[in-house]
Design an enzyme around this catalytic site. Structure first.
Site, PDB file in Angstrom:
ATOM      1  N   HIS A 181       3.479   3.259  -2.616  1.00  0.00           N
ATOM      2  CA  HIS A 181       3.338   3.567  -4.053  1.00  0.00           C
ATOM      3  C   HIS A 181       2.392   4.757  -4.248  1.00  0.00           C
ATOM      4  O   HIS A 181       2.667   5.659  -5.041  1.00  0.00           O
ATOM      5  CB  HIS A 181       2.738   2.370  -4.803  1.00  0.00           C
ATOM      6  CG  HIS A 181       3.626   1.167  -4.895  1.00  0.00           C
ATOM      7  ND1 HIS A 181       3.219  -0.078  -4.512  1.00  0.00           N
ATOM      8  CD2 HIS A 181       4.893   1.031  -5.347  1.00  0.00           C
ATOM      9  CE1 HIS A 181       4.199  -0.949  -4.724  1.00  0.00           C
ATOM     10  NE2 HIS A 181       5.223  -0.302  -5.222  1.00  0.00           N
ATOM     11  N   LYS A 237       8.234 -14.600 -12.148  1.00  0.00           N
ATOM     12  CA  LYS A 237       7.762 -14.495 -10.762  1.00  0.00           C
ATOM     13  C   LYS A 237       6.418 -15.191 -10.598  1.00  0.00           C
ATOM     14  O   LYS A 237       5.640 -15.285 -11.534  1.00  0.00           O
ATOM     15  CB  LYS A 237       7.608 -13.015 -10.389  1.00  0.00           C
ATOM     16  CG  LYS A 237       8.913 -12.368 -10.002  1.00  0.00           C
ATOM     17  CD  LYS A 237       8.637 -11.053  -9.293  1.00  0.00           C
ATOM     18  CE  LYS A 237       9.924 -10.347  -8.914  1.00  0.00           C
ATOM     19  NZ  LYS A 237       9.663  -9.029  -8.325  1.00  0.00           N
ATOM     20  N   ARG A 282      13.454   4.218  -0.812  1.00  0.00           N
ATOM     21  CA  ARG A 282      13.065   4.152   0.607  1.00  0.00           C
ATOM     22  C   ARG A 282      14.251   4.361   1.527  1.00  0.00           C
ATOM     23  O   ARG A 282      14.216   5.180   2.431  1.00  0.00           O
ATOM     24  CB  ARG A 282      12.418   2.791   0.901  1.00  0.00           C
ATOM     25  CG  ARG A 282      11.068   2.627   0.250  1.00  0.00           C
ATOM     26  CD  ARG A 282      10.644   1.206   0.243  1.00  0.00           C
ATOM     27  NE  ARG A 282      11.569   0.405  -0.553  1.00  0.00           N
ATOM     28  CZ  ARG A 282      11.307  -0.786  -1.048  1.00  0.00           C
ATOM     29  NH1 ARG A 282      10.162  -1.367  -0.786  1.00  0.00           N
ATOM     30  NH2 ARG A 282      12.195  -1.434  -1.784  1.00  0.00           N
ATOM     31  N   SER A 342       6.049  -4.408  -1.204  1.00  0.00           N
ATOM     32  CA  SER A 342       4.967  -5.359  -1.520  1.00  0.00           C
ATOM     33  C   SER A 342       5.315  -6.735  -0.962  1.00  0.00           C
ATOM     34  O   SER A 342       4.456  -7.425  -0.407  1.00  0.00           O
ATOM     35  CB  SER A 342       4.777  -5.456  -3.034  1.00  0.00           C
ATOM     36  OG  SER A 342       4.438  -4.205  -3.562  1.00  0.00           O
TER      37      SER A 342
END
Ligand code: PNS
Length: 168
Positions: free
Chosen positions: A17, A41, A94, A132
């Protein structure tokens, strides 16, 4: 004023990040790092903790004069971007696996707010496998994540794990 929103869960912020923030900073006058408050979450860090952690880390980023600010939001990213006067949404890609999801999100966001575009940056090679979720999983199972997550955040992850252990 070129203002962009960099939205995400940031649970926790990784060096991937930070690399995206640093590399997008020459493109904008202000980047708002926008932490999503997602009640569905069960995060490692609360939204307030994540914002605080990011605020602590940001002064170490070479931001080329671009102002870096942190805020949290609920609801639609596109609406929050508009509300904050951003004309761009920053996302990192990514690997090819990210592309389909990111493409769908960017098209939906543009449909919701046609004047806001998504700017994609490709992740640095050394962080192209970093997420993460993976960092939390490896860390919780005793693996090392140094070099992939800022040191200060690793300390906080260690504290979190110790607290959770004490609470069990
Ligand atoms: O860090 P993440 O989890 O990859 O970030 C995903 C995020 C927060 C950008 C995405 O889930 C999002 O925008 N959520 C807010 C709700 C929303 O706008 N949904 C529609 C997206 S088209």
């Amino acid at each position: 004023m070129r203002r962009a929103l960099f939205p995400g869960s940031f649970d926790p912020l990784t060096n991937g990040h930070l690399d995206i923030i640093r590399r997008s900073s020459p493109l904008f006058d202000e980047i708002i790092i926008a932490v999503l408050n997602n009640p569905e979450k069960r995060p490692m860090f609360s939204v307030d903790e994540r914002c605080e952690i990011i605020r602590e880390i940001l002064p170490s980023v070479h931001s080329n004069g671009c102002a870096l600010t942190v805020d949290s939001f609920s609801g639609l990213t596109a609406d929050f971007a508009r509300q904050r006067g951003a004309t761009a949404i920053i996302r990192g890609i990514r690997a090819i696996g990210d592309y389909e999801y990111e493409l769908r999100m960017s098209l939906m966001n543009r449909r919701l707010q046609p004047e806001i575009d998504t700017v994609f940056l490709t992740a640095a090679e050394e962080y192209s496998f970093v997420s993460s979720t993976l960092m939390k999983q490896v860390f919780e199972l005793g693996g090392r994540v140094d070099g992939l997550v800022p040191e200060a955040i690793i300390s906080k992850m260690r504290e979190k794990l110790a607290d959770q252990g004490a609470g069990r």
